[in-house]
Design a protein around this motif. Structure first.
Motif, PDB file in Angstrom:
ATOM      1  N   SER A 135       5.512  -6.856   7.510  1.00 54.38           N
ATOM      2  CA  SER A 135       5.388  -5.811   6.501  1.00 54.38           C
ATOM      3  C   SER A 135       6.783  -5.322   6.102  1.00 54.38           C
ATOM      4  O   SER A 135       7.736  -5.446   6.882  1.00 54.38           O
ATOM      5  N   PRO A 136       6.946  -4.761   4.894  1.00 57.62           N
ATOM      6  CA  PRO A 136       8.262  -4.262   4.457  1.00 57.62           C
ATOM      7  C   PRO A 136       8.883  -3.242   5.408  1.00 57.62           C
ATOM      8  O   PRO A 136      10.104  -3.100   5.453  1.00 57.62           O
ATOM      9  N   ASN A 137       8.047  -2.534   6.179  1.00 58.29           N
ATOM     10  CA  ASN A 137       8.593  -1.548   7.122  1.00 58.29           C
ATOM     11  C   ASN A 137       8.866  -2.139   8.500  1.00 58.29           C
ATOM     12  O   ASN A 137       9.172  -1.419   9.450  1.00 58.29           O
ATOM     13  N   GLY A 138       8.749  -3.465   8.619  1.00 55.76           N
ATOM     14  CA  GLY A 138       9.127  -4.132   9.861  1.00 55.76           C
ATOM     15  C   GLY A 138       7.997  -4.433  10.824  1.00 55.76           C
ATOM     16  O   GLY A 138       8.213  -5.074  11.859  1.00 55.76           O
ATOM     17  N   ILE A 139       6.785  -4.002  10.523  1.00 49.97           N
ATOM     18  CA  ILE A 139       5.654  -4.268  11.415  1.00 49.97           C
ATOM     19  C   ILE A 139       5.229  -5.728  11.266  1.00 49.97           C
ATOM     20  O   ILE A 139       4.965  -6.197  10.156  1.00 49.97           O
TER      21      ILE A 139
ATOM     22  N   PHE B  61      -2.235  -6.798   6.022  1.00 56.27           N
ATOM     23  CA  PHE B  61      -2.032  -8.223   5.791  1.00 56.27           C
ATOM     24  C   PHE B  61      -3.328  -8.796   5.226  1.00 56.27           C
ATOM     25  O   PHE B  61      -4.362  -8.787   5.895  1.00 56.27           O
ATOM     26  N   SER B  62      -3.260  -9.299   3.999  1.00 51.97           N
ATOM     27  CA  SER B  62      -4.482  -9.668   3.281  1.00 51.97           C
ATOM     28  C   SER B  62      -4.605 -11.166   3.040  1.00 51.97           C
ATOM     29  O   SER B  62      -3.599 -11.884   2.933  1.00 51.97           O
TER      30      SER B  62
ATOM     31  N   HIS C 182      -0.715 -12.169   3.489  1.00 49.39           N
ATOM     32  CA  HIS C 182       0.443 -11.621   2.786  1.00 49.39           C
ATOM     33  C   HIS C 182       0.478 -10.099   2.951  1.00 49.39           C
ATOM     34  O   HIS C 182      -0.548  -9.418   2.827  1.00 49.39           O
ATOM     35  N   PRO C 183       1.651  -9.548   3.259  1.00 47.84           N
ATOM     36  CA  PRO C 183       1.774  -8.108   3.519  1.00 47.84           C
ATOM     37  C   PRO C 183       1.731  -7.276   2.241  1.00 47.84           C
ATOM     38  O   PRO C 183       2.149  -7.722   1.172  1.00 47.84           O
ATOM     39  N   THR C 184       1.225  -6.059   2.374  1.00 46.95           N
ATOM     40  CA  THR C 184       1.161  -5.119   1.255  1.00 46.95           C
ATOM     41  C   THR C 184       2.471  -4.344   1.154  1.00 46.95           C
ATOM     42  O   THR C 184       3.090  -4.028   2.170  1.00 46.95           O
TER      43      THR C 184
END
Length: 322
Positions: free
Chosen positions: A174-178, A271-272, A277-279
């Motif tokens: 994810s964009p925040n690193g998760i 994640f979809s 793919h991450p949101t």
């Protein structure tokens, strides 16, 4: 010297008596009665291989027991457990309709994902029978495929494709690193829900989150808590039965009060699709979307939806009334 001999006598006597009892027990040892395979379960070879390795020793007529399983008094417990297990489920007498077959596979998948099967005490003595995450994924793909009419060859291709894709693709982040992880599928299910979008939602919690729930210690949730909501589309069959259909997304909430100060200490990730793919385009996406609903609608439960019903005790009700 005489003193040493006198001390050794009781030890020798105890040893001989114990040995005699052990040998005597073997005269009362009954081996498992061999039974024929009347109708074996039919499934792709990858699925059968997993079941044979982890389930067949107890849940079939095809036992391949270790030598220590055949020695009394251990054999007494083994025989009793095998008999009980076969009464519940027997892969050698699979006299089920297609619908019953699917129901059994869903039950098997749930037991594997929850870590209840194979029994932990069984895998201690039989470590090779442990279920891996890869095994669970194979069983999951096959079980979900039963919702539609698919040939075994088609399912086998899907299983192989899934395994190869997981090996070749990088871990989604994810964009925040998760980072996305499949490990949540081995965690405890803490709740389930559905929405107006006709979805099926299964909520998992890691050990820290589960402990917080058990102790009603989630005001606030302890750092390290991770909750994952796995979302599936509902699939309605001709007979009205509702099944899990297409995978939609996996929604992660990671508690780190120092890192995610702008979102009540929770890090959000979604994640979809099959490609997971991450949101979000920036690390602040959760501040602009996720936390608004969680803060407004679930403030009293630490910004977490779907808190298990068993927690609606007097203590929780008092907290909600504050």
């Amino acid at each position: 010297m005489t003193t040493i001999k006198k001390k050794s006598y009781p030890i020798a006597i105890i040893f001989l008596v114990s040995l005699g009892i052990f040998v005597g027990l073997q005269f009362f040892n009954e081996s498992l009665k061999g039974e024929s395979v009347t109708k074996p379960i039919e499934a792709p070879r990858e699925v059968i291989s997993i079941l044979e390795n982890s389930c067949f020793n107890c849940h079939s007529n095809q036992q391949n027991l270790s030598w220590y399983d055949k020695i009394a008094p251990i054999s007494w417990a083994v025989n009793k457990d095998v008999k009980r297990a076969k009464e519940v489920l027997n892969f050698s007498e699979w006299n089920y309709s297609a619908g019953e077959h699917q129901g059994k596979m869903y039950a098997i998948l749930n037991m594997m994902q929850s870590g209840k099967m194979p029994l932990p005490e069984y895998t201690i003595l039989h470590p090779s029978a442990k279920i891996t995450q890869k095994d669970i994924e194979v069983i999951r793909i096959y079980t979900l495929s039963l919702s539609s009419i698919s040939s075994n060859k088609k399912v086998e291709k899907e299983i192989s494709k899934s395994v190869e894709t997981k090996k070749s693709n990088d871990t989604p982040i994810s964009p925040n690193g998760i980072k996305y992880t499949d490990e949540y599928k081995n965690w405890k299910v803490i709740s389930m829900s559905t929405l107006f979008d006709h979805s099926i939602r299964v909520i998992y919690g890691n050990d820290i989150a589960v402990k917080a729930i058990e102790n009603e210690d989630f005001h606030p949730w302890p750092d390290g808590s991770v909750v994952v909501k796995s979302v599936w589309k509902q699939e309605k069959l001709a007979d009205g039965e509702i099944r899990a259909g297409e995978f939609v997304n996996a929604q992660f909430m990671v508690k780190d009060s120092k890192k995610y100060t702008d979102t009540e200490g929770w890090g959000f990730a979604k994640f979809s699709g099959n490609d997971l793919h991450p949101t979000g385009k920036t690390a602040s996406f959760a501040k602009e979307s996720c936390i608004a609903c969680h803060r407004q609608l679930a403030e009293k439960t630490g910004c977490l939806f779907d808190v298990p019903m068993k927690l609606n005790t007097e203590k929780l009700l008092k907290t909600l009334q504050k």
